[in-house]
Design an enzyme around this catalytic site. Structure first.
Site, PDB file in Angstrom:
ATOM      1  N   ASP A  68      18.999 -11.243 -80.120  1.00  0.00           N
ATOM      2  CA  ASP A  68      19.432 -10.281 -81.323  1.00  0.00           C
ATOM      3  C   ASP A  68      19.842  -8.977 -80.553  1.00  0.00           C
ATOM      4  O   ASP A  68      19.409  -8.643 -79.517  1.00  0.00           O
ATOM      5  CB  ASP A  68      18.494 -10.193 -82.246  1.00  0.00           C
ATOM      6  CG  ASP A  68      18.122 -11.415 -83.120  1.00  0.00           C
ATOM      7  OD1 ASP A  68      18.907 -12.337 -83.025  1.00  0.00           O
ATOM      8  OD2 ASP A  68      17.108 -11.699 -83.792  1.00  0.00           O
ATOM      9  N   ARG A 109      27.012 -21.118 -93.959  1.00  0.00           N
ATOM     10  CA  ARG A 109      26.913 -20.190 -94.905  1.00  0.00           C
ATOM     11  C   ARG A 109      27.959 -19.421 -95.160  1.00  0.00           C
ATOM     12  O   ARG A 109      29.114 -19.587 -94.641  1.00  0.00           O
ATOM     13  CB  ARG A 109      25.841 -19.312 -94.321  1.00  0.00           C
ATOM     14  CG  ARG A 109      26.486 -18.610 -93.142  1.00  0.00           C
ATOM     15  CD  ARG A 109      25.073 -17.866 -92.440  1.00  0.00           C
ATOM     16  NE  ARG A 109      25.491 -17.304 -91.192  1.00  0.00           N
ATOM     17  CZ  ARG A 109      24.728 -16.399 -90.449  1.00  0.00           C
ATOM     18  NH1 ARG A 109      23.582 -16.008 -90.724  1.00  0.00           N
ATOM     19  NH2 ARG A 109      25.249 -15.811 -89.297  1.00  0.00           N
ATOM     20  N   TYR A 151      19.122 -16.548 -76.316  1.00  0.00           N
ATOM     21  CA  TYR A 151      19.388 -16.468 -77.638  1.00  0.00           C
ATOM     22  C   TYR A 151      18.809 -14.906 -78.053  1.00  0.00           C
ATOM     23  O   TYR A 151      17.627 -14.993 -78.732  1.00  0.00           O
ATOM     24  CB  TYR A 151      18.682 -17.424 -78.533  1.00  0.00           C
ATOM     25  CG  TYR A 151      18.986 -17.599 -79.867  1.00  0.00           C
ATOM     26  CD1 TYR A 151      19.984 -16.817 -80.773  1.00  0.00           C
ATOM     27  CD2 TYR A 151      18.484 -18.662 -80.761  1.00  0.00           C
ATOM     28  CE1 TYR A 151      19.961 -16.643 -81.997  1.00  0.00           C
ATOM     29  CE2 TYR A 151      18.619 -18.862 -81.979  1.00  0.00           C
ATOM     30  CZ  TYR A 151      19.529 -18.161 -82.624  1.00  0.00           C
ATOM     31  OH  TYR A 151      19.844 -18.178 -84.112  1.00  0.00           O
ATOM     32  N   ARG A 205       6.221 -17.293 -95.624  1.00  0.00           N
ATOM     33  CA  ARG A 205       5.099 -16.297 -96.159  1.00  0.00           C
ATOM     34  C   ARG A 205       4.515 -16.909 -97.446  1.00  0.00           C
ATOM     35  O   ARG A 205       4.961 -17.771 -98.312  1.00  0.00           O
ATOM     36  CB  ARG A 205       5.720 -15.138 -96.802  1.00  0.00           C
ATOM     37  CG  ARG A 205       6.620 -14.516 -95.271  1.00  0.00           C
ATOM     38  CD  ARG A 205       6.658 -12.713 -95.851  1.00  0.00           C
ATOM     39  NE  ARG A 205       7.595 -12.338 -94.534  1.00  0.00           N
ATOM     40  CZ  ARG A 205       8.689 -12.294 -94.704  1.00  0.00           C
ATOM     41  NH1 ARG A 205       9.354 -12.538 -95.788  1.00  0.00           N
ATOM     42  NH2 ARG A 205       9.339 -11.669 -93.417  1.00  0.00           N
ATOM     43  N   GLU A 250      31.464 -20.027 -93.015  1.00  0.00           N
ATOM     44  CA  GLU A 250      31.224 -20.049 -91.512  1.00  0.00           C
ATOM     45  C   GLU A 250      30.932 -21.323 -90.990  1.00  0.00           C
ATOM     46  O   GLU A 250      30.096 -22.256 -91.566  1.00  0.00           O
ATOM     47  CB  GLU A 250      29.816 -19.150 -91.511  1.00  0.00           C
ATOM     48  CG  GLU A 250      29.555 -18.899 -89.766  1.00  0.00           C
ATOM     49  CD  GLU A 250      28.415 -17.667 -89.719  1.00  0.00           C
ATOM     50  OE1 GLU A 250      28.373 -16.822 -90.616  1.00  0.00           O
ATOM     51  OE2 GLU A 250      27.500 -18.110 -88.964  1.00  0.00           O
ATOM     52  N   ARG A 299      27.512 -22.734 -78.740  1.00  0.00           N
ATOM     53  CA  ARG A 299      28.119 -22.873 -79.975  1.00  0.00           C
ATOM     54  C   ARG A 299      28.916 -21.743 -80.182  1.00  0.00           C
ATOM     55  O   ARG A 299      28.679 -20.421 -79.984  1.00  0.00           O
ATOM     56  CB  ARG A 299      27.037 -23.029 -81.270  1.00  0.00           C
ATOM     57  CG  ARG A 299      25.962 -24.007 -80.772  1.00  0.00           C
ATOM     58  CD  ARG A 299      26.627 -25.276 -81.053  1.00  0.00           C
ATOM     59  NE  ARG A 299      27.096 -25.773 -82.226  1.00  0.00           N
ATOM     60  CZ  ARG A 299      27.624 -26.869 -82.501  1.00  0.00           C
ATOM     61  NH1 ARG A 299      27.966 -27.704 -81.682  1.00  0.00           N
ATOM     62  NH2 ARG A 299      27.936 -27.215 -83.739  1.00  0.00           N
ATOM     63  N   ARG A 357      11.667 -18.145 -85.106  1.00  0.00           N
ATOM     64  CA  ARG A 357      12.594 -17.087 -85.609  1.00  0.00           C
ATOM     65  C   ARG A 357      12.331 -16.848 -86.997  1.00  0.00           C
ATOM     66  O   ARG A 357      12.247 -15.487 -87.539  1.00  0.00           O
ATOM     67  CB  ARG A 357      13.976 -17.158 -85.495  1.00  0.00           C
ATOM     68  CG  ARG A 357      14.534 -17.215 -83.973  1.00  0.00           C
ATOM     69  CD  ARG A 357      15.826 -17.593 -84.036  1.00  0.00           C
ATOM     70  NE  ARG A 357      16.793 -16.694 -84.732  1.00  0.00           N
ATOM     71  CZ  ARG A 357      17.243 -15.499 -84.199  1.00  0.00           C
ATOM     72  NH1 ARG A 357      17.085 -15.126 -82.887  1.00  0.00           N
ATOM     73  NH2 ARG A 357      18.050 -14.974 -85.092  1.00  0.00           N
TER      74      ARG A 357
HETATM   75  N1  UDP Z   1      17.860 -22.574 -90.287  1.00  0.00           N
HETATM   76  C1  UDP Z   1      17.853 -23.594 -91.225  1.00  0.00           C
HETATM   77  N2  UDP Z   1      18.161 -23.458 -92.478  1.00  0.00           N
HETATM   78  C2  UDP Z   1      18.649 -22.242 -92.777  1.00  0.00           C
HETATM   79  C3  UDP Z   1      18.225 -20.997 -92.044  1.00  0.00           C
HETATM   80  C4  UDP Z   1      17.970 -21.325 -90.835  1.00  0.00           C
HETATM   81  O1  UDP Z   1      17.916 -24.723 -90.818  1.00  0.00           O
HETATM   82  O2  UDP Z   1      18.837 -22.056 -94.144  1.00  0.00           O
HETATM   83  C5  UDP Z   1      17.430 -22.931 -88.980  1.00  0.00           C
HETATM   84  C6  UDP Z   1      18.603 -22.929 -88.022  1.00  0.00           C
HETATM   85  O3  UDP Z   1      18.447 -24.220 -87.111  1.00  0.00           O
HETATM   86  C7  UDP Z   1      18.689 -21.594 -87.289  1.00  0.00           C
HETATM   87  C8  UDP Z   1      17.500 -21.296 -87.122  1.00  0.00           C
HETATM   88  O4  UDP Z   1      16.734 -21.879 -88.371  1.00  0.00           O
HETATM   89  O5  UDP Z   1      19.624 -21.761 -86.224  1.00  0.00           O
HETATM   90  C9  UDP Z   1      17.134 -19.712 -87.190  1.00  0.00           C
HETATM   91  O6  UDP Z   1      17.530 -18.973 -88.264  1.00  0.00           O
HETATM   92  P1  UDP Z   1      18.458 -17.540 -87.938  1.00  0.00           P
HETATM   93  O7  UDP Z   1      18.455 -17.171 -89.512  1.00  0.00           O
HETATM   94  O8  UDP Z   1      17.398 -16.796 -87.282  1.00  0.00           O
HETATM   95  O9  UDP Z   1      19.587 -17.924 -87.205  1.00  0.00           O
HETATM   96  P2  UDP Z   1      20.698 -16.633 -86.975  1.00  0.00           P
HETATM   97  O10 UDP Z   1      21.887 -17.010 -87.713  1.00  0.00           O
HETATM   98  O11 UDP Z   1      20.154 -15.310 -87.050  1.00  0.00           O
HETATM   99  O12 UDP Z   1      21.079 -16.943 -85.333  1.00  0.00           O
END
Ligand code: UDP
Length: 382
Positions: free
Chosen positions: A351, A280, A349, A178, A301, A250, A174
């Site tokens: 969006d 976060r 999963y 870059r 969160e 979850r 996901r």
């Molecule tokens: N992830 C991580 N560290 C981060 C951000 C994301 O390990 O700082 C991992 C985590 O497993 C997450 C996945 O990458 O479930 C996908 O992130 P995304 O931001 O797409 O998750 P969302 O919060 O949108 O479901």
């Protein structure tokens, strides 16, 4: 006489489908939602204390590359300009996410150009992994151990409650990586935040003479016989009374706090260390930079396994879940006049933009198909 249709769940999946069917003029649609509001987990509400628009079930940033989906949501609400830029607090400092040239250069104390960084990150990857099956394989193969351990291991373990080696590679896919300084979290063509919130958009979508909406109204399987067809966007196992067991999800817990001024200087900051209990912090007034507020509302969160009383958010999809899912799919196949839709209905999963796209596609298909041949799923779960 219009054909009577029930749609269970007033989130985007149900609302968009209801509207598209209603527009044909052939259906009389009743939308049910067990909660006392529409918009599902995208629900937004102004905070009484501060006036800030709150995403009640966690941050929702709209992004899509599908022009029809972008046009669709813009028809029902104005979107403010917004680009999601996330910061990550790690054991080695604060960095830009998704991993981009700034992250790479700052994390390793270098001054590389894009081609140099590409070669360098390539050299960090574990070449012994040919076909990455798990989240961990994917991270180690493409980013190497240092990035994996500092940015992904702790966060992912907190978010999903299991070792990243047990999770599919698709979760990490996901996130883009870059080799330039673009720090836009999404690679989508369009992005924005609705000026009046998501709930106002969903209310507008549902505002049609042939759509009746009942909130605070739980739909039970026995009500299905009153309708020619039912679309169900609640959890698939819940429809069947969990009789074969529960699919794991979850859930999230939010700890709200109010401060004055600017708390963290960014909408979302991730905490990647396993030792920090939350994943976060989101500061919601920063989702609407066009608004002015003296006070600020933030949410820490936390992620947990959903129990019977929790709101399901993320389908966990471990091996056992997938096996159970297939048994529920068999049950669903035996039902008549019932289609499962959306994230919970198909245990995927998804969006917001994906759900909207699927409901638009499904509606097109339904309007060209005899009711008896309507599919059992918006997309067959796998
Ligand atoms: N992830 C991580 N560290 C981060 C951000 C994301 O390990 O700082 C991992 C985590 O497993 C997450 C996945 O990458 O479930 C996908 O992130 P995304 O931001 O797409 O998750 P969302 O919060 O949108 O479901």
């Amino acid at each position: 006489m219009k054909t009577k249709i029930a749609i269970v769940g007033a989130g985007f999946a149900g609302a968009v489908l209801a509207r598209e069917l209603a527009e044909s003029g052939n259906y009389d649609i009743h939308v049910f939602d067990a909660r006392n509001h529409v918009a599902g987990n995208c629900h937004t509400k102004r905070d009484e204390e501060t006036g800030v628009m709150i995403h009640e079930y966690g941050p929702h940033i709209f992004h899509t590359s599908r022009e029809d989906v972008w046009d669709y949501v813009n028809r029902y609400g104005k979107f403010g300009q917004y680009v999601n830029r996330v910061k990550a607090v790690t054991a080695r400092g604060v960095f830009s996410l998704p991993i981009n040239l700034l992250t790479i250069n700052q994390f390793f104390g270098k001054k590389m150009t894009p081609p140099e960084a590409r070669d360098f990150v390539g050299s960090l990857g574990d070449r012994t992994i040919t076909e990455p099956k798990s989240f961990e394989d994917q991270a180690l193969k493409f980013l190497g151990r240092e990035f994996y351990e500092n940015f992904f291991y702790g966060y992912t373990k907190k978010q999903w409650g299991v070792e990243p080696s047990e999770l599919p590679a698709s979760i990490l896919q996901r996130l883009p990586v870059r080799f330039n300084y673009d720090d836009n979290y999404y690679a989508s063509k369009y992005q924005g935040i609705p000026v009046d919130g998501y709930t106002a958009i969903v209310e507008k979508i549902l505002d049609h003479d042939d759509i009746k909406v009942s909130v605070g109204a739980r739909f039970t399987a026995d009500m299905k016989s009153s309708y020619a067809h039912t679309f169900y966007s609640g959890p698939m196992d819940g429809y069947f009374g969990f009789k074969l067991g529960r699919l794991q999800y979850r859930s999230l817990v939010f700890e709200k706090f109010v401060e004055s001024g600017d708390y963290q200087g960014n909408p979302v900051i991730n905490y990647c260390e396993e030792s920090v209990p939350y994943t976060r912090i989101s500061e919601h007034k920063n989702f609407t930079p066009w608004e002015q507020h003296d006070q600020t509302v933030c949410f820490r969160e936390y992620s947990k396994l959903a129990d019977e009383n929790d709101t399901p958010y993320y389908p966990l999809r471990l091996q056992g879940d997938k096996e159970l899912l297939m048994k529920y799919v068999d049950l669903a196949d035996q039902e008549q006049g019932l289609t499962f839709i959306g994230r919970l209905g198909t245990y995927r999963y998804l969006d917001m933009h994906m759900v909207i796209g699927e409901s638009l596609d499904l509606a097109k298909q339904l309007l060209q198909t005899k009711l008896e041949d309507w599919p059992k799923f918006s997309q067959r779960p796998a």
